[in-house]
Design a protein around this motif. Structure first.
Motif, PDB file in Angstrom:
ATOM      1  N   LEU B 111      -5.171 -34.052 -69.626  1.00 24.14           N
ATOM      2  CA  LEU B 111      -3.810 -34.461 -69.261  1.00 24.14           C
ATOM      3  C   LEU B 111      -3.778 -35.965 -68.967  1.00 24.14           C
ATOM      4  O   LEU B 111      -2.885 -36.683 -69.433  1.00 24.14           O
ATOM      5  CB  LEU B 111      -3.308 -33.637 -68.068  1.00 24.14           C
ATOM      6  CG  LEU B 111      -1.893 -33.949 -67.547  1.00 24.14           C
ATOM      7  CD1 LEU B 111      -0.852 -33.968 -68.660  1.00 24.14           C
ATOM      8  CD2 LEU B 111      -1.472 -32.945 -66.471  1.00 24.14           C
ATOM      9  N   SER B 112      -4.789 -36.454 -68.248  1.00 29.81           N
ATOM     10  CA  SER B 112      -4.828 -37.898 -67.961  1.00 29.81           C
ATOM     11  C   SER B 112      -5.124 -38.711 -69.221  1.00 29.81           C
ATOM     12  O   SER B 112      -4.594 -39.810 -69.398  1.00 29.81           O
ATOM     13  CB  SER B 112      -5.873 -38.203 -66.890  1.00 29.81           C
ATOM     14  OG  SER B 112      -5.460 -37.652 -65.658  1.00 29.81           O
ATOM     15  N   LEU B 113      -5.969 -38.185 -70.107  1.00 27.91           N
ATOM     16  CA  LEU B 113      -6.235 -38.863 -71.379  1.00 27.91           C
ATOM     17  C   LEU B 113      -4.954 -38.964 -72.215  1.00 27.91           C
ATOM     18  O   LEU B 113      -4.730 -39.952 -72.917  1.00 27.91           O
ATOM     19  CB  LEU B 113      -7.313 -38.118 -72.181  1.00 27.91           C
ATOM     20  CG  LEU B 113      -8.763 -38.291 -71.734  1.00 27.91           C
ATOM     21  CD1 LEU B 113      -9.673 -37.347 -72.531  1.00 27.91           C
ATOM     22  CD2 LEU B 113      -9.237 -39.743 -71.908  1.00 27.91           C
ATOM     23  N   TYR B 115      -1.853 -39.188 -71.030  1.00 27.23           N
ATOM     24  CA  TYR B 115      -1.070 -40.286 -70.457  1.00 27.23           C
ATOM     25  C   TYR B 115      -1.658 -41.637 -70.861  1.00 27.23           C
ATOM     26  O   TYR B 115      -0.926 -42.593 -71.087  1.00 27.23           O
ATOM     27  CB  TYR B 115      -1.044 -40.191 -68.930  1.00 27.23           C
ATOM     28  CG  TYR B 115       0.034 -39.280 -68.384  1.00 27.23           C
ATOM     29  CD1 TYR B 115       1.352 -39.711 -68.316  1.00 27.23           C
ATOM     30  CD2 TYR B 115      -0.255 -38.013 -67.924  1.00 27.23           C
ATOM     31  CE1 TYR B 115       2.354 -38.895 -67.805  1.00 27.23           C
ATOM     32  CE2 TYR B 115       0.734 -37.184 -67.406  1.00 27.23           C
ATOM     33  CZ  TYR B 115       2.030 -37.631 -67.349  1.00 27.23           C
ATOM     34  OH  TYR B 115       3.016 -36.825 -66.855  1.00 27.23           O
ATOM     35  N   ASP B 116      -2.976 -41.691 -70.941  1.00 29.27           N
ATOM     36  CA  ASP B 116      -3.625 -42.960 -71.262  1.00 29.27           C
ATOM     37  C   ASP B 116      -3.329 -43.394 -72.701  1.00 29.27           C
ATOM     38  O   ASP B 116      -3.334 -44.584 -73.010  1.00 29.27           O
ATOM     39  CB  ASP B 116      -5.135 -42.823 -71.043  1.00 29.27           C
ATOM     40  CG  ASP B 116      -5.722 -44.118 -70.500  1.00 29.27           C
ATOM     41  OD1 ASP B 116      -5.015 -44.803 -69.734  1.00 29.27           O
ATOM     42  OD2 ASP B 116      -6.865 -44.444 -70.861  1.00 29.27           O
ATOM     43  N   ILE B 119       0.616 -44.680 -72.756  1.00 37.25           N
ATOM     44  CA  ILE B 119       1.003 -46.001 -72.243  1.00 37.25           C
ATOM     45  C   ILE B 119       0.799 -47.107 -73.270  1.00 37.25           C
ATOM     46  O   ILE B 119       1.124 -48.257 -73.005  1.00 37.25           O
ATOM     47  CB  ILE B 119       0.281 -46.389 -70.929  1.00 37.25           C
ATOM     48  CG1 ILE B 119      -1.231 -46.332 -71.093  1.00 37.25           C
ATOM     49  CG2 ILE B 119       0.748 -45.537 -69.778  1.00 37.25           C
ATOM     50  CD1 ILE B 119      -1.950 -47.030 -69.933  1.00 37.25           C
TER      51      ILE B 119
END
Lengths: 324, 324
Positions: B111-113, B115-116, B119
């Motif tokens: 999930l964080s990847l 978002y990364d 951006i």
């Protein structure tokens, strides 16, 4: 100028007012439960303190502070599943009170709610702040994975242990400060310094946690006495003792850290005895002091008037001195 | 102009080249495993198609497409834990091949990847696109929670069921299209239309899935025959049958949907019989057609030349016509 206590209260107030669509209830009740559970709110208070330190209006940093606290609570909800922890702050954990599927989904939702708060920062600062938040979120996961790896690893070096606690604990404190500083208008050099300050006090904080688990006054600490010894956790204290101890004591320690006992009185006593023999208590406190001093050195270098640094100064001191 | 196949290949290529820090391996091996598992890559292809449709360069939308695919795979990793699913696309699921703690953490990291990747879109479009992504991520969680609620709910209305599949399945397709459109430079009206188009084909897609589970050629579909009947899933077909059937048949259906059998041959046959008696197959296909027609109506209203709409037109058609 505000005090740490002011900022904590402000965070508590914002959390109470924090509103979002809350249907279906089965998903959102555990989120309210988790956010109402209390806690020191130290990370979001750091966001606000760092913002004000650089001359920003702390109110502008409130959504980011909320994002940090909601993110922190997301990690707690998922960690409790992974660690099979029945209690947190004396209350049932989410997976225990509801169930694992709900706890997984609650955590996932909280992570997205955190991002949804974060995007309220000023548009020009968004890429930098979201980028740092992503990096931090990924690193916290890496730290948790390393922590889990260490449970079954034959050998863990002290450097690996320090890297694990840096990722699992310190970077979130560091990011909280840097995000606050960015909102407050700090320049690149100061943002870098405050981040490293956060890493240093984060490391000191976790090492003090490890120290207090064995050498603290347990009734104040409010946790199971020497839980790290009971669960054979390879903390700095254990790894340093392995490094320094004579063959016989090392073998004894290794054997003790394979046991899964009902009554741990004797085991704790023996392990503490070995730790004391090699002055692990003194050595751990010395390392904590070293990180503290490094943090203060970085704080001194930050180019704002001294009176603006009071909260961070006092936080750093409290971490070394705290007994619970 | 590119074809859907071009876009799929481009997504596959980008996934192969997708690189990130991958230490510790215990965390990243399952991520590579998951992203290598294949799949139709329909959602990220939609991001690219929507971008090009509005005159944008699809390459600019590649990070967002990757974000959508990584996000989708995050939901699969966590859903498989919640559903205790041993297999996905014929391979062991992550929690099954590793374990539940690793699978939780792998999902969180993905999930964080996602978002990364996200951006990397142009700064001016970041707030809008991240905002939509947050909303979508939260809605997908809400849909999954509703789905879990329905398992034990006494009564589920057709409206509730349609809202659940809208959240769990349709909004991600809709967001994929809208994000691609935003990157491609679509105006507010067209972004709104393409989002609603995505919702409509998403609903049609899931209803067709439900339909094929009971009335499809199972050997082509590659899933357990009538898995929804075996697991007593309250799909549109079941709920519509409850609504239309005479008291006796309704009681029969309700009783059958309490059973947990080893041999389901007889149960499937009886349920299909009741479904056919009340023309549930025809009625479901009619609703699918209705969503399809609504989608086409929205597509027609989008102010770009017809030849630019070819991919979306053909996708909508395929959803209705597909037999597997």
């Amino acid at each position: 100028m505000h005090s740490l206590e002011d900022f904590r209260k402000q965070v508590e107030k914002s959390l109470k007012e924090f509103s979002f669509n809350d249907h279906p209830r089965e998903l959102y009740d555990p989120i309210y439960y988790m956010l109402d559970m209390g806690g020191k709110r130290i990370r979001p208070a750091m966001v606000l303190a760092a913002c004000e330190m650089f001359g920003g209006d702390y109110k502008e940093a409130l959504p980011a502070a909320l994002a940090i606290e909601v993110f922190h609570n997301f990690t707690l909800v998922h960690d409790d599943i992974m660690d099979q922890a029945p209690l947190r702050r004396g209350k049932e954990t989410v997976y225990q009170k509801w169930n694992t599927p709900v706890a997984i989904l609650v955590g996932d939702t909280m992570l997205s709610l955190a991002y949804d708060q974060l995007i309220q920062v000023k548009e020009g600062k968004l890429p930098e702040i979201i980028g740092l938040f992503n990096k931090t979120s990924i690193e916290v996961c890496e730290g948790q994975q390393m922590d889990m790896n260490f449970e079954t690893a034959d050998q863990v070096t002290i450097d690996e242990y320090l890297e694990m606690i840096r990722l699992k604990t310190a970077v979130l404190l560091a990011a909280s400060l840097k995000i606050g500083a960015a909102i407050g208008g700090a320049d690149a050099g100061n943002k870098d310094r405050i981040y490293k300050f956060g890493e240093a006090i984060g490391l000191a904080f976790q090492l003090k946690d490890d120290y207090l688990d064995v050498f603290g006054k347990q009734e104040l600490f409010g946790k199971q006495a020497s839980g790290d010894i009971v669960t054979n956790k390879k903390t700095y204290l254990f790894l340093k003792a392995l490094e320094l101890s004579a063959t016989e004591d090392r073998q004894k320690l290794k054997e003790l850290y394979k046991l899964d006992l009902n009554d741990n009185m004797e085991k704790i006593k023996t392990v503490r005895g070995i730790f004391e023999k090699y002055e692990i208590d003194r050595r751990t406190m010395a390392l904590i002091q070293q990180y503290h001093d490094e943090a203060i050195r970085l704080l001194v270098e930050i180019g704002v008037p001294d009176d603006k640094k009071q909260i961070l100064h006092s936080i750093a001191g409290q971490i070394v001195e705290r007994n619970f």
